[in-house]
Scaffold this motif. Sequence first.
Motif, short mmCIF file in Angstrom:
data_model
loop_
_atom_site.label_atom_id
_atom_site.label_comp_id
_atom_site.label_asym_id
_atom_site.label_seq_id
_atom_site.Cartn_x
_atom_site.Cartn_y
_atom_site.Cartn_z
N UNK A 186 0.57 -9.40 -0.35
CA UNK A 186 0.82 -8.88 -1.47
C UNK A 186 -0.32 -8.02 -1.79
N UNK A 187 -0.17 -6.89 -2.56
CA UNK A 187 -1.31 -5.95 -3.05
C UNK A 187 -1.73 -6.46 -4.39
N UNK A 189 -3.59 -4.15 -6.42
CA UNK A 189 -3.92 -3.00 -7.19
C UNK A 189 -2.98 -1.86 -6.79
N UNK A 190 -2.82 -0.97 -7.56
CA UNK A 190 -1.65 0.01 -6.86
C UNK A 190 -2.02 0.89 -5.91
N UNK A 191 -2.27 0.34 -4.66
CA UNK A 191 -2.68 1.48 -3.48
C UNK A 191 -2.51 0.66 -2.36
N UNK A 192 -1.77 1.59 -1.50
CA UNK A 192 -1.44 1.07 -0.23
C UNK A 192 -2.24 1.57 0.97
N UNK A 193 -1.90 2.29 2.02
CA UNK A 193 -2.86 2.71 3.04
C UNK A 193 -2.53 3.96 3.69
N UNK A 289 6.80 -2.90 -5.78
CA UNK A 289 6.92 -2.22 -6.79
C UNK A 289 6.25 -2.50 -8.08
N UNK A 290 6.17 -3.93 -8.37
CA UNK A 290 5.54 -4.37 -9.67
C UNK A 290 4.11 -3.96 -9.66
N UNK A 291 3.31 -4.17 -8.76
CA UNK A 291 1.74 -3.66 -8.73
C UNK A 291 1.80 -1.97 -8.73
#
Length: 447
Positions: A186-187, A189-193, A289-291
């Motif tokens: 799970x993330x 903070x709202x950032x992926x890669x 989506x939530x984060x």
Amino acid sequence: MLSPYSVVESVSPIHPVELPARDGGVVNLTELVEKNVPEAVSGHYYTNKYYIGSGDVQTVLAGQEYAEEYPVWYGRRFFVHDDGSQFSVDYCLDINSRSPENWSEDVKYIPEDDMPRLPLRTRILRPEEVDKLDSSLERRPLVISVHGLTGGSHENYIRAAFTEIHNIVPDAELVVITSRGCNRTKITTPQLFNACWTEDLRQLVKYVTQHQPQRPVFLQGFSLGASIIANYLGQEGTNIPSQVKSAIVVANPWDLKLCSVHLHSRLLGRKLYLKTMTSNLLRLVKNNRKVLSRDARYLATEPKLKTVKTMIDFDNLMTGPLFGFSGASEYYREASSVRRLKNISIPTLALSAKDDPVSGDLCVPYTEAQHNPHVYLSSTTHGGHLGWFGQTGPRWFATVIAKYLDAYLATVDLSKEPVQQPSDTNDFFKDGKFQVKTAGIVSKPLN
């Protein structure tokens, strides 16, 4: 041209870096590879699985599970950045067809109620186990791996490499850094890669080298993970920690724009590979989506996600805006690791296949690699994307990786530093302009 055989073509640097040898002399990178890893040298060949030389067949084969062939068991550990974001690292606990001792009990340890379901053959490490991982007396070589797009430690190409490394270099510690949101993490903070997001890798390397200054570190990346490794090496240049000794990049999409063109140019590229990759990314976004909804840019984009059909659509809507790019084209240009190839300053072995339907042979920087003393590049006529299945024995890339690591550890004096050698390319064109100095101009009348 299809053939029942895969043939190797290697490109060695014009002036290979010289490495301090254990016998008191020196050994250059080309000598190290060609003496100890004949499988990576021009002229070597092996018989393809089912006698079929097809990149698409090899790539489809690479999508299977292979649970019996590569039974790797992992313990998961979490790292947290100052901004509250986190990423996970999976440590190889065992390579065995039977579950490790006490596995059924240990797998019950779940420190947080809202954790996603764990991947197969993976459990959470307990605090006392984590503490033991940071011993300052640790001297075993550490191999940090980075997986491909939306992948993880469960991928068969990583398990294949780990299995062969374990067979040849049994004392090496093997770990996989997980890109944010991947492999059931799970993330926070709202950032992926993306292909040039190297901060998680950078901080892990920094953490390891500070806490365990006596252990050698090796990096290896696969597909998008290879881009992350190559970008990190190029970004750091000569500032990379001295404990990081060498790197291996496998099936690297060196030029993301060319890769995109290559994929779109083929029917299977459009209908199979791109469709699968896009679907996986959309599912990853949905799962987080939530984060992600904490970011106004994501909220503005979310209604449009249902229109996403291709990777370009996704990168235009998601990757670009969320990472400060105008869209897919700018992202592909800026994130292409070929732009940083000349800055790589540690010995690096690059492996590719000419019939790779994802990365594409046109993307492989053969000429540029020759001008970097630290890069040795090997390519096969067949192998697909992360396939390289032979009729018998281990997969080609796994053999090459394991033998290279073994040779490096056995031959190079790790207590000494190689003599830094700049790239053979000059700086006539640098920082986006030609480095020409003139005093000024005057008007010249015509006769």
